[in-house]
Design a protein around this motif. Structure first.
Motif, short mmCIF file in Angstrom:
data_model
loop_
_atom_site.label_atom_id
_atom_site.label_comp_id
_atom_site.label_asym_id
_atom_site.label_seq_id
_atom_site.Cartn_x
_atom_site.Cartn_y
_atom_site.Cartn_z
N ASP A 168 0.85 -1.20 0.00
CA ASP A 168 0.00 0.00 0.00
C ASP A 168 0.88 1.24 0.00
O ASP A 168 1.90 1.27 0.69
CB ASP A 168 -0.86 0.06 1.27
N ARG A 169 0.45 2.23 -0.74
CA ARG A 169 1.15 3.51 -0.76
C ARG A 169 0.50 4.45 0.26
O ARG A 169 -0.73 4.58 0.30
CB ARG A 169 1.04 4.13 -2.15
N MET A 170 1.31 5.09 1.08
CA MET A 170 0.80 6.17 1.95
C MET A 170 1.10 7.47 1.24
O MET A 170 2.25 7.70 0.84
CB MET A 170 1.50 6.11 3.31
N SER A 171 0.08 8.30 1.03
CA SER A 171 0.27 9.57 0.31
C SER A 171 -0.16 10.74 1.18
O SER A 171 -1.03 10.60 2.05
CB SER A 171 -0.58 9.61 -0.97
N ARG A 172 0.44 11.89 0.89
CA ARG A 172 0.15 13.11 1.66
C ARG A 172 -0.21 14.24 0.71
O ARG A 172 0.47 14.44 -0.31
CB ARG A 172 1.39 13.50 2.47
N LEU A 173 -1.27 14.94 1.06
CA LEU A 173 -1.70 16.12 0.30
C LEU A 173 -1.47 17.35 1.17
O LEU A 173 -2.10 17.48 2.23
CB LEU A 173 -3.20 16.00 -0.02
N PRO A 174 -0.58 18.26 0.75
CA PRO A 174 -0.44 19.49 1.54
C PRO A 174 -1.68 20.36 1.35
O PRO A 174 -2.20 20.45 0.24
CB PRO A 174 0.81 20.17 0.94
N LEU A 175 -2.13 20.99 2.43
CA LEU A 175 -3.30 21.87 2.33
C LEU A 175 -2.83 23.33 2.41
O LEU A 175 -1.78 23.61 3.01
CB LEU A 175 -4.27 21.58 3.49
N ALA A 319 -3.84 0.72 -2.29
CA ALA A 319 -3.04 -0.37 -2.84
C ALA A 319 -2.25 0.20 -4.03
O ALA A 319 -2.77 0.99 -4.82
CB ALA A 319 -3.94 -1.50 -3.31
N GLU A 320 -1.00 -0.21 -4.13
CA GLU A 320 -0.13 0.33 -5.18
C GLU A 320 -0.64 -0.06 -6.58
O GLU A 320 -0.34 0.62 -7.56
CB GLU A 320 1.31 -0.16 -4.95
N GLU A 321 -1.46 -1.12 -6.66
CA GLU A 321 -1.99 -1.52 -7.97
C GLU A 321 -3.35 -0.86 -8.26
O GLU A 321 -3.95 -1.12 -9.30
CB GLU A 321 -2.13 -3.05 -8.07
N ASN A 322 -3.83 -0.03 -7.36
CA ASN A 322 -5.16 0.60 -7.51
C ASN A 322 -5.03 1.86 -8.36
O ASN A 322 -5.19 2.99 -7.89
CB ASN A 322 -5.74 0.92 -6.13
N ARG A 323 -4.74 1.68 -9.67
CA ARG A 323 -4.38 2.80 -10.54
C ARG A 323 -5.48 3.85 -10.64
O ARG A 323 -5.21 5.05 -10.63
CB ARG A 323 -4.00 2.23 -11.90
N HIS A 324 -6.75 3.41 -10.70
CA HIS A 324 -7.82 4.40 -10.85
C HIS A 324 -7.86 5.36 -9.66
O HIS A 324 -7.99 6.57 -9.81
CB HIS A 324 -9.18 3.71 -11.00
N MET A 325 -7.75 4.79 -8.46
CA MET A 325 -7.79 5.62 -7.25
C MET A 325 -6.54 6.50 -7.16
O MET A 325 -6.62 7.67 -6.79
CB MET A 325 -7.90 4.71 -6.02
N LEU A 326 -5.38 5.90 -7.51
CA LEU A 326 -4.13 6.69 -7.46
C LEU A 326 -4.17 7.82 -8.47
O LEU A 326 -3.69 8.92 -8.20
CB LEU A 326 -2.91 5.78 -7.71
N ASP A 327 -4.79 7.59 -9.65
CA ASP A 327 -4.92 8.66 -10.66
C ASP A 327 -5.69 9.85 -10.08
O ASP A 327 -5.30 11.00 -10.25
CB ASP A 327 -5.69 8.15 -11.89
N VAL A 328 -6.80 9.53 -9.37
CA VAL A 328 -7.61 10.60 -8.77
C VAL A 328 -6.77 11.34 -7.72
O VAL A 328 -6.68 12.57 -7.73
CB VAL A 328 -8.89 10.02 -8.12
N GLU A 330 -3.50 11.48 -7.32
CA GLU A 330 -2.37 12.23 -7.89
C GLU A 330 -2.87 13.52 -8.54
O GLU A 330 -2.23 14.57 -8.42
CB GLU A 330 -1.61 11.36 -8.90
N ALA A 331 -4.02 13.46 -9.21
CA ALA A 331 -4.58 14.67 -9.85
C ALA A 331 -4.94 15.72 -8.79
O ALA A 331 -4.83 16.93 -9.03
CB ALA A 331 -5.79 14.31 -10.68
N GLY A 333 -3.33 16.11 -5.99
CA GLY A 333 -2.08 16.64 -5.46
C GLY A 333 -1.43 15.79 -4.38
O GLY A 333 -0.47 16.22 -3.73
N PHE A 334 -1.97 14.58 -4.13
CA PHE A 334 -1.34 13.67 -3.15
C PHE A 334 0.01 13.19 -3.70
O PHE A 334 0.11 12.87 -4.89
CB PHE A 334 -2.22 12.44 -2.92
N VAL A 335 1.02 13.12 -2.82
CA VAL A 335 2.32 12.57 -3.24
C VAL A 335 2.71 11.42 -2.30
O VAL A 335 2.41 11.46 -1.11
CB VAL A 335 3.44 13.65 -3.22
N PRO A 336 3.37 10.37 -2.85
CA PRO A 336 3.73 9.22 -2.01
C PRO A 336 4.75 9.61 -0.94
O PRO A 336 5.71 10.32 -1.24
CB PRO A 336 4.37 8.22 -2.99
N VAL A 337 4.52 9.16 0.30
CA VAL A 337 5.48 9.45 1.39
C VAL A 337 5.86 8.19 2.17
O VAL A 337 6.67 8.26 3.09
CB VAL A 337 4.95 10.52 2.37
#
Ligand SMILES: CC(C)(COP(=O)(O)OP(=O)(O)OC[C@H]1O[C@@H](n2cnc3c(N)ncnc32)[C@H](O)[C@@H]1OP(=O)(O)O)[C@@H](O)C(=O)NCCC(=O)NCCS
Length: 348
Positions: A168-175, A319-328, A330-331, A333-337
């Motif tokens: 699983d990827r943990m991502s962070r979105l700065p606000l 999940a790192e293979e969950n491309r549809h969710m990761l696309d949303v 990433e668009a 502004g979430f970045v992997p941490v």
């Protein structure tokens, strides 16, 4: 081997009194261990939140602590899931960095494993927050993601015969996030609330939560469908209320059927220096491909800005293979941490 005692810690009825104080000490140890892996205290939780999470009657859990040098130095958990066909259990062990490599992790882990064996489980699973260290990697069997072969969690679990099952990827979105909320597609409307689920939506949320347990990528983990009904949603809301946090939910309503077909959850502490967390997000299969995922996520971030402004960031896990969710994400502004690994071992 350090002289430690391993004891079961019963969940206290409340956080007052000596049992509550011992529980709070355990939570402080949990937070230290997590911060050592992540590199900061962003994921630290209060005793009230951990008590609410650990008191889930649908996912019974047993907790053990290792005591040495007059203090708690580590802990382990043995967890079941609802709908579980009694085939697998989740077991974890955690030890404060300054007490590692003395066999304490092994003692804790074996105590929790004993229960799985006594219960006749044939599979035991575990998870670890992996560090961002470089060097040799272990690839996920899903083909997406990897974890460092030499970090303490990976070395420990591999030494105990576990194999990596998913990353699983943990991502962070700065606000603040500048993302505009798109218009709802024809035939759908937004529905939002703060706190407990409105009575008329208990059934819809139960259906969405149940699908969260089957309709997300599960990699090679052994995961049984959860069973949700209105009472389980009420129980979740009651425990969430006891945490002292602010829950925000945005859903998409399919107008023709008057039912919720997508939802996403955000939660924050009241302390505005703490980050927010994006929990579950799901669009039902039959309604995918209409950008409802982006719609509910962007609208929930707007609700966060309006109802609980001032938080520095939002964290989420996918999940790192969950491309549809990761696309949303990433668009937005979430970045992997960071990366979390799920691990599995047969007990047969
Ligand atoms: C993983 C963890 C629980 C190990 O605790 P510990 O008390 O150091 O564990 P032990 O001393 O019983 O180590 C058992 C074996 O694991 C392996 N291991 C553990 N940490 C290791 C490290 N940093 N480097 C290499 N091997 C390691 C070794 O094989 C070790 O045996 P050895 O010391 O005889 O070589 C601890 O590092 C921790 O809390 N990490 C964060 C949480 C986590 O990732 N937990 C694991 C998943 S549940």
């Amino acid at each position: 081997m350090t002289d430690v005692t391993i004891e079961e810690m019963p969940l206290p009825a409340s956080l007052d009194g000596p049992e509550g104080a011992a529980f709070a000490e355990m939570v402080a140890v949990r937070n230290e261990i997590e911060a050592a892996a992540v590199g900061n205290y962003d994921l630290a939780e209060t005793p009230a939140v951990i008590l609410a999470q650990n008191s889930n009657p649908y996912e019974p859990l047993r907790l053990f602590v290792a005591r040495g040098d007059g203090r708690i130095v580590g802990r382990s958990l043995h967890e079941l899931q609802s709908g579980d066909d009694l085939r697998s259990a989740w077991v974890t062990a955690e030890v404060l960095p300054e007490f590692r490599r003395r066999g304490i992790g092994t003692q804790l882990f074996e105590r929790a494993l004993e229960i799985a064996v006594a219960d006749g489980r044939s599979i035991v699973q575990s998870f670890a927050m992996h560090s961002m260290m470089g060097g040799d990697r272990i690839d996920s069997p899903t083909g997406f993601g990897s974890v460092p072969r030499d970090d303490p969690g990976a070395r420990f679990l591999a030494a105990k015969g576990f194999e990596l099952a998913q990353v699983d990827r943990m991502s962070r979105l700065p606000l603040p996030s500048g993302r505009e909320v798109p218009d709802a597609p024809p035939g759908y409307e937004l529905e939002q609330w703060v706190g407990a689920t409105p009575e008329r939506r208990l059934g819809d949320i139960a259906a969405l939560q149940q699908r969260m347990s089957t309709d997300v990528p599960l990699g090679e983990t052994d995961h049984q469908p959860e069973l949700w009904d209105e009472e389980r949603v009420r129980d979740l809301d009651r425990r969430r209320l006891s945490e002292g946090r602010h829950w925000m939910i945005t859903a998409a309503r399919h107008v023709a059927s008057d039912s919720l077909v997508a939802f996403t959850e955000l939660v924050t502490a009241h302390d505005t220096s703490r980050p927010a967390f994006n929990n579950s997000t799901l669009v039902l299969h039959e309604h995918r491909g209409r950008r409802l995922g982006m719609l509910v996520k962007a609208a929930n971030l707007r609700l966060l800005k309006e109802s609980a402004p001032g938080h520095p960031s939002v964290y989420t896990w996918n999940a790192e293979e969950n491309r549809h969710m990761l696309d949303v994400n990433e668009a937005i502004g979430f970045v992997p941490v960071g990366y979390e690994g799920s691990w599995k071992r047969s007990l047969a």
